[in-house]
Structure formats: structure tokens, C-alpha cells
Design a protein around this motif. Sequence first.
Motif, mmCIF file in Angstrom:
data_model
loop_
_atom_site.group_PDB
_atom_site.id
_atom_site.type_symbol
_atom_site.label_atom_id
_atom_site.label_comp_id
_atom_site.label_asym_id
_atom_site.label_seq_id
_atom_site.Cartn_x
_atom_site.Cartn_y
_atom_site.Cartn_z
ATOM 1 N N GLN A 11 0.830 -1.188 0.000
ATOM 2 C CA GLN A 11 0.000 0.000 0.000
ATOM 3 C C GLN A 11 0.872 1.248 0.000
ATOM 4 N N ALA A 12 1.938 1.250 0.814
ATOM 5 C CA ALA A 12 2.842 2.386 0.856
ATOM 6 C C ALA A 12 3.508 2.596 -0.502
ATOM 7 N N GLU A 13 3.840 1.497 -1.183
ATOM 8 C CA GLU A 13 4.491 1.595 -2.486
ATOM 9 C C GLU A 13 3.534 2.146 -3.533
ATOM 10 N N LEU A 14 2.254 1.765 -3.436
ATOM 11 C CA LEU A 14 1.278 2.216 -4.418
ATOM 12 C C LEU A 14 0.892 3.670 -4.225
ATOM 13 N N TYR A 15 0.695 4.082 -2.995
ATOM 14 C CA TYR A 15 0.079 5.380 -2.734
ATOM 15 C C TYR A 15 1.025 6.487 -2.302
ATOM 16 N N GLY A 16 2.212 6.157 -1.820
ATOM 17 C CA GLY A 16 3.048 7.204 -1.259
ATOM 18 C C GLY A 16 2.383 7.785 -0.036
ATOM 19 N N THR A 17 2.137 9.090 -0.024
ATOM 20 C CA THR A 17 1.545 9.748 1.139
ATOM 21 C C THR A 17 0.131 10.253 0.855
ATOM 22 N N ASP A 18 -0.494 9.821 -0.218
ATOM 23 C CA ASP A 18 -1.821 10.316 -0.577
ATOM 24 C C ASP A 18 -2.878 9.657 0.298
ATOM 25 N N ILE A 19 -3.400 10.413 1.260
ATOM 26 C CA ILE A 19 -4.349 9.885 2.239
ATOM 27 C C ILE A 19 -5.665 9.481 1.581
ATOM 28 N N ASN A 20 -6.115 10.267 0.608
ATOM 29 C CA ASN A 20 -7.404 9.974 -0.024
ATOM 30 C C ASN A 20 -7.410 8.606 -0.693
ATOM 31 N N PHE A 21 -6.362 8.305 -1.446
ATOM 32 C CA PHE A 21 -6.270 6.998 -2.082
ATOM 33 C C PHE A 21 -6.230 5.877 -1.050
ATOM 34 N N GLN A 22 -5.501 6.099 0.035
ATOM 35 C CA GLN A 22 -5.380 5.059 1.059
ATOM 36 C C GLN A 22 -6.720 4.781 1.731
ATOM 37 N N ILE A 23 -7.466 5.833 2.037
ATOM 38 C CA ILE A 23 -8.770 5.645 2.684
ATOM 39 C C ILE A 23 -9.742 4.942 1.736
#
Length: 292
Positions: A11-23
Amino acid sequence: AAKQAWNDENQAELYGTDINFQILELLLKQRSIQKMRLEQRLLISRLDAEKAASQASVWLAAHHVAVTCKRGQGLQIECSEYYWRMALWELFADISRKRHEFGDQTLKSQTEKFLWGFDMDGVAGAIAGLEKEFGIHYSFDGYQQLSFLLSLCVLRIRKKEYAEIPADFEHQGAGMESLKKYYNIVFPEGEGQFAVLVLGAAEIQEFTGEASRQTYMEANQNICRVTDKVISITGNILRQGLDRDEYLFDSLLLYMKSKMLKLRYNILEENPLKEVVKSKYLRRCLVSQPCY
């Protein structure tokens, strides 16, 4: 624990620091999550979590996924299996298109990581078989969408979670035997319809021969007539003889067949040229904005 660690790493590799994508990913894949757990997982404050969850709710609502918040149960999503799959696809496409977090990874490895480590060899073989059988080549976007949704279809069949296609869908079954042969899986009726729908919605880039072109045109005579009309009207407006442009006809025909299915069955997509147009013609976009 090992599975959770794998998910966290990828997940960290896919999203970086983008909170919206992670949620969005957490809500779609887990279907529910406690707000405190959300804060801990993303290392954000309660206020930031509330704001990000609200933004995620707007995105999900546009994709026919409702978000509710119940005491003791946290955030939950409610939707049909069909719309859940389409929302998950659009999230993956958004990440691939907007964030460019995948770097040099292949399309296959991108999709496999997002879909819980799923092995796509069977799906890739099925698509290659379809292209050979029907004399076509899918566009990059068409192949990406098709490989993702067919992989997700197989995953959900294994979990006995089946999609229901809108009642007016015409299920013809073209290409299903090739898919079964390559993937060695039995499709329930509803899943057969789902597979045929995503096959029809995947945009084809070109035909590999005149025979496949003629077969396609005979099966889609109504769209051929519409395509002819659009080209004729456009040529008259531009005062250009476009009627004999075979490449234009084929490109528009293939695009319209795919787009009509997507619009009819709520398969959302973003115009990949939108940001390019905005960057080059910003002033015109600003002037025309009130018209929308």
C-alpha cells in the motif's frame, strides 16, 4: 500478521503519502473500518481523518457506493457487487493515471499487487487467445481495464461473491469459451454476463485483418451507420472530404462501441486528455466553465 504486513508494504508503495487513495482502498477492500483504527493506520489526526473520510464519501457516492457511520461499527460501505467492482477498478485507474506511483513496474505486476497478489497468468493468456481468435488488438487502456476486471471476476467467483448485471443486458457469450479454456474456471450465469460486458466495453485499438474487420462491422451495423453519419456531418462542417478516411471510420467505430456500453452500464472513466487540454488551453477552459 504476515498478510497485513504485505498489504501495508505494498500500500505504501502504491500510494506514497496520498491519504485519499489510502482511505478509499481501505474502505473498498475492508468494507468497514473504525475511525480510531483509520487514524492509527494512516498516522493522522482525528480532524484530518474526518476531512479525508468526507472527501472519500463524495468520490464513492459518484461511483454508486454509499458510506455510513454507525456507533461502534465505524465507517461502512454499502453497494451492489457490480458497483463495488467498478469502484475498485476506477480507484486503481486513478492511481495509475494520476499518481504514477507504479514507476517501471509492468501492468501485470501493478494489477497483481493491487489485487492481493493475484496471479494473472491465466487472464493474460485468455486475452491473448481472444485477440488471436477475433483478429483484434486492444488499446493500452482497454487491455488494462479488461485484465483488471477479469482478474477481479475470478477472485470473486472463488469467494462465491457474484455480480448481477442490469436486467436489460444482452448476453451473447462471444469469447467465453476461450476465457474458460485459458483459465479453466466455471462461470455462473451472472458472472458470464459480467465477463461479456467487460469484454465488450474494453476498447479495441485495431483489427489485424480485413476478415475480422468485416465480421465486426456486420455484427455492429447500427453503430456503423451512426459512425458514418457523424463523419459525414463533421466533414460538411469542416468542408473536408472525410468519408473515404478508413482509419478515421475504424477508430471512431471502435471507440463508440466501447463508450456506449460504458455509459449504459455506468463504467466511469476520466478523459486521459483532460489535463493536457487544460494545461494548453487554460484560458478557454476558464471562459467556458460557467457553461457546464
